[in-house]
Design a protein around this motif. Structure first.
Motif, mmCIF file in Angstrom:
data_model
loop_
_atom_site.group_PDB
_atom_site.id
_atom_site.type_symbol
_atom_site.label_atom_id
_atom_site.label_comp_id
_atom_site.label_asym_id
_atom_site.label_seq_id
_atom_site.Cartn_x
_atom_site.Cartn_y
_atom_site.Cartn_z
ATOM 1 N N PRO A 319 0.808 -1.232 0.000
ATOM 2 C CA PRO A 319 0.000 0.000 0.000
ATOM 3 C C PRO A 319 0.838 1.277 0.000
ATOM 4 N N TYR A 320 2.135 1.170 0.285
ATOM 5 C CA TYR A 320 2.974 2.355 0.423
ATOM 6 C C TYR A 320 3.968 2.538 -0.720
ATOM 7 N N GLY A 321 4.187 1.477 -1.508
ATOM 8 C CA GLY A 321 5.164 1.582 -2.580
ATOM 9 C C GLY A 321 5.520 0.217 -3.136
ATOM 10 N N LEU A 322 6.656 0.160 -3.802
ATOM 11 C CA LEU A 322 7.118 -1.061 -4.447
ATOM 12 C C LEU A 322 8.400 -1.546 -3.786
ATOM 13 N N ILE A 323 8.599 -2.868 -3.809
ATOM 14 C CA ILE A 323 9.852 -3.469 -3.368
ATOM 15 C C ILE A 323 10.447 -4.185 -4.572
ATOM 16 N N VAL A 324 11.698 -3.874 -4.888
ATOM 17 C CA VAL A 324 12.348 -4.402 -6.085
ATOM 18 C C VAL A 324 13.686 -5.023 -5.699
ATOM 19 N N SER A 325 13.985 -6.195 -6.247
ATOM 20 C CA SER A 325 15.320 -6.772 -6.089
ATOM 21 C C SER A 325 16.112 -6.505 -7.364
ATOM 22 N N VAL A 326 17.340 -6.040 -7.181
ATOM 23 C CA VAL A 326 18.261 -5.813 -8.296
ATOM 24 C C VAL A 326 19.473 -6.710 -8.072
ATOM 25 N N ARG A 327 19.683 -7.636 -8.977
ATOM 26 C CA ARG A 327 20.789 -8.573 -8.809
ATOM 27 C C ARG A 327 21.976 -8.134 -9.660
ATOM 28 N N GLY A 328 23.146 -8.458 -9.209
ATOM 29 C CA GLY A 328 24.338 -8.082 -9.953
ATOM 30 C C GLY A 328 25.488 -9.013 -9.659
ATOM 31 N N GLY A 339 20.905 -5.539 -4.413
ATOM 32 C CA GLY A 339 20.232 -4.825 -3.341
ATOM 33 C C GLY A 339 18.725 -4.922 -3.436
ATOM 34 N N ILE A 340 18.061 -4.566 -2.340
ATOM 35 C CA ILE A 340 16.613 -4.432 -2.277
ATOM 36 C C ILE A 340 16.287 -2.943 -2.310
ATOM 37 N N TYR A 341 15.519 -2.542 -3.312
ATOM 38 C CA TYR A 341 15.142 -1.135 -3.488
ATOM 39 C C TYR A 341 13.707 -0.943 -3.007
ATOM 40 N N PHE A 342 13.507 0.125 -2.230
ATOM 41 C CA PHE A 342 12.158 0.515 -1.813
ATOM 42 C C PHE A 342 11.775 1.765 -2.613
ATOM 43 N N VAL A 343 10.712 1.647 -3.393
ATOM 44 C CA VAL A 343 10.229 2.737 -4.238
ATOM 45 C C VAL A 343 8.918 3.243 -3.650
ATOM 46 N N ASP A 344 8.869 4.511 -3.304
ATOM 47 C CA ASP A 344 7.708 5.079 -2.611
ATOM 48 C C ASP A 344 6.698 5.658 -3.592
ATOM 49 N N VAL A 359 17.617 1.886 0.092
ATOM 50 C CA VAL A 359 18.227 0.743 -0.581
ATOM 51 C C VAL A 359 18.979 -0.079 0.455
ATOM 52 N N ILE A 360 18.745 -1.390 0.456
ATOM 53 C CA ILE A 360 19.476 -2.298 1.341
ATOM 54 C C ILE A 360 20.477 -3.068 0.492
ATOM 55 N N PRO A 361 21.787 -2.831 0.652
ATOM 56 C CA PRO A 361 22.782 -3.592 -0.112
ATOM 57 C C PRO A 361 22.756 -5.070 0.290
ATOM 58 N N ILE A 362 22.936 -5.926 -0.681
ATOM 59 C CA ILE A 362 22.963 -7.371 -0.453
ATOM 60 C C ILE A 362 24.295 -7.911 -0.970
ATOM 61 N N ALA A 363 25.026 -8.601 -0.123
ATOM 62 C CA ALA A 363 26.334 -9.132 -0.518
ATOM 63 C C ALA A 363 26.162 -10.501 -1.174
ATOM 64 N N GLY A 364 25.569 -10.507 -2.314
ATOM 65 C CA GLY A 364 25.339 -11.757 -3.031
ATOM 66 C C GLY A 364 24.426 -11.494 -4.211
ATOM 67 N N ILE A 365 24.229 -12.498 -5.043
ATOM 68 C CA ILE A 365 23.396 -12.331 -6.234
ATOM 69 C C ILE A 365 21.953 -12.658 -5.855
ATOM 70 N N ILE A 366 21.213 -11.632 -5.441
ATOM 71 C CA ILE A 366 19.808 -11.838 -5.053
ATOM 72 C C ILE A 366 18.953 -11.969 -6.309
ATOM 73 N N ARG A 367 17.910 -12.784 -6.227
ATOM 74 C CA ARG A 367 17.059 -12.975 -7.391
ATOM 75 C C ARG A 367 15.600 -12.750 -7.002
ATOM 76 N N HIS A 368 15.026 -13.698 -6.275
ATOM 77 C CA HIS A 368 13.620 -13.579 -5.883
ATOM 78 C C HIS A 368 13.503 -13.452 -4.373
ATOM 79 N N PHE A 369 12.371 -12.940 -3.924
ATOM 80 C CA PHE A 369 12.093 -12.851 -2.501
ATOM 81 C C PHE A 369 10.611 -13.062 -2.278
ATOM 82 N N CYS A 370 10.256 -13.371 -1.053
ATOM 83 C CA CYS A 370 8.867 -13.633 -0.685
ATOM 84 C C CYS A 370 8.498 -12.677 0.438
ATOM 85 N N VAL A 371 7.358 -11.989 0.339
ATOM 86 C CA VAL A 371 6.912 -11.035 1.340
ATOM 87 C C VAL A 371 5.721 -11.602 2.082
ATOM 88 N N ASP A 372 5.795 -11.608 3.409
ATOM 89 C CA ASP A 372 4.702 -12.135 4.215
ATOM 90 C C ASP A 372 3.593 -11.094 4.277
#
Length: 372
Positions: A319-328, A339-344, A359-372
């Motif tokens: 309800p507040y924005g988007l959550i996006v994973s960017v892998r690299g 990283g995990i990007y929060f878009v408002d 933005v939350i940096p992630i020390a690894g190649i993130i791909r998918h995530f699940c939100v409760d």
């Protein structure tokens, strides 16, 4: 497992259960007739809205083997009288999806069906959650429209058309759609569905008898693709910015489309005049905003060595924005850029305008995530 006190909130990692999602022998229809020794990788995890079922998708990327769904029952175990519960997974069944490289699954609005998108060949298949059986009919599984190159005949094994993202949408006029994203043809395709989220064939004067979809529109991203990553992408996938995921705003007015190659999000109108679906006839110029997802640490980081491959992967709406994973990943040396990007939403009740948040940096190649 999160432990929360009145003053601090910490995350405690604890391995509660380790389970192999692959069962030997493989399900009927998967085996030596398709690949000598198919090897599978976990593609994504999805939990039913009731929290009682979990599905794990297993994909064989470079071999001609159907994808597999492993279905688990989520069993809650009461450990003591203080309501300290734990969860165990009990494997229920393992079933082939009927297509190649299953890359996303979504639950129907009422939770009665599970719908799977296949990247290779663009097939969309439905599963009845009660029996976990593949729904088959004269019209199903569905296919993304376009000139078809079957996965077995494509040198890269990807096939054409393609389907990488799915979401449901209802208009104010009461019509319901399943929205599919085709990254190879830069398209968004809509299919009519019923209240249970199942495909329903509707014939109009403008539609041919064999046409299954309601509409198909091109999505063009303007954000530039990095030269190195873009060169690799064009070699493998052709001239495509690869729209990958799409989700509607909670108010149903806007659709957010995520580009893998351009690392950008487009905001598209979902409702036209008189409550009609705006994606049925809207042109690419109707894009309300294109937001570029900036890369982490950029070129000022002294740890950079050589080119990086950066690509947006997953998209979730709140309800507040988007959550996006960017892998690299780095081709050599340096740090991985993920990283995990929060878009408002600038206006939470509207959602037509976006801005980058934390933005939350992630020390690894993130791909998918699940939100409760």
């Amino acid at each position: 497992n999160a432990n929360t006190t009145s003053s601090t909130s910490t995350l405690r990692q604890e391995v509660l259960q380790v389970i192999d999602p692959i069962v030997d022998p493989l399900p009927e229809g998967i085996g030596k007739n398709e690949a000598p020794s198919p090897k599978f990788a976990t593609e994504w995890v999805s939990v039913h809205p009731t929290q009682q079922t979990m599905v794990v998708s297993l994909t064989s990327f470079w071999q001609r083997a159907q994808a597999i769904l492993t279905v688990f029952d989520v069993v809650v175990i009461n450990n003591d009288d203080n309501n300290n519960n734990s969860v165990q997974l009990k494997r229920r069944c393992q079933i082939p999806t009927g297509g190649y490289q299953a890359c996303q699954g979504v639950w129907s609005p009422d939770g009665s069906h599970y719908v799977v998108a296949h990247h290779n060949g663009g097939m969309i298949s439905w599963f009845d959650v009660a029996s976990w059986s593949l729904v088959r009919s004269a019209e199903m599984p569905l296919r993304i429209p376009g000139t078809r190159v079957e996965p077995q005949q494509d040198w890269w094994g990807f096939g054409n058309p393609s389907c990488h993202g799915l979401c449901y949408h209802s208009t104010t006029a009461g019509t319901r759609h399943l929205i599919a994203v085709d990254p190879r043809q830069n398209m968004i395709v809509t299919f009519p569905v019923d209240a249970q989220g199942k495909f329903v064939k509707k014939r109009t004067e403008q539609q041919q008898e064999q046409q299954q979809h309601s509409s198909a529109r091109t999505v063009k991203f303007q954000s530039p693709v990095a030269w190195f990553w873009g060169s690799i992408v064009r070699l493998v996938f052709g001239n495509s910015t690869r729209p990958r995921r799409a989700v509607p705003h909670p108010n149903g007015q806007y659709l957010y489309v995520l580009s893998e190659n351009a690392n950008a999000i487009q905001v598209l109108p979902l409702h036209g005049p008189n409550g009609s679906s705006g994606i049925d006839d809207a042109a690419a110029a109707d894009c309300l905003q294109e937001l570029k997802l900036t890369t982490l640490d950029n070129s000022n980081d002294s740890g950079w060595v050589g080119p990086a491959l950066i690509a947006a992967a997953e998209l979730h709406v709140t309800p507040y924005g988007l959550i996006v994973s960017v892998r690299g990943t780095k081709l050599w040396g340096g740090r991985c850029e993920s990283g995990i990007y929060f878009v408002d939403f600038l206006d939470k009740s509207d959602g037509s305008r976006l801005r980058l948040g934390n933005v939350i940096p992630i020390a690894g190649i993130i791909r998918h995530f699940c939100v409760d």
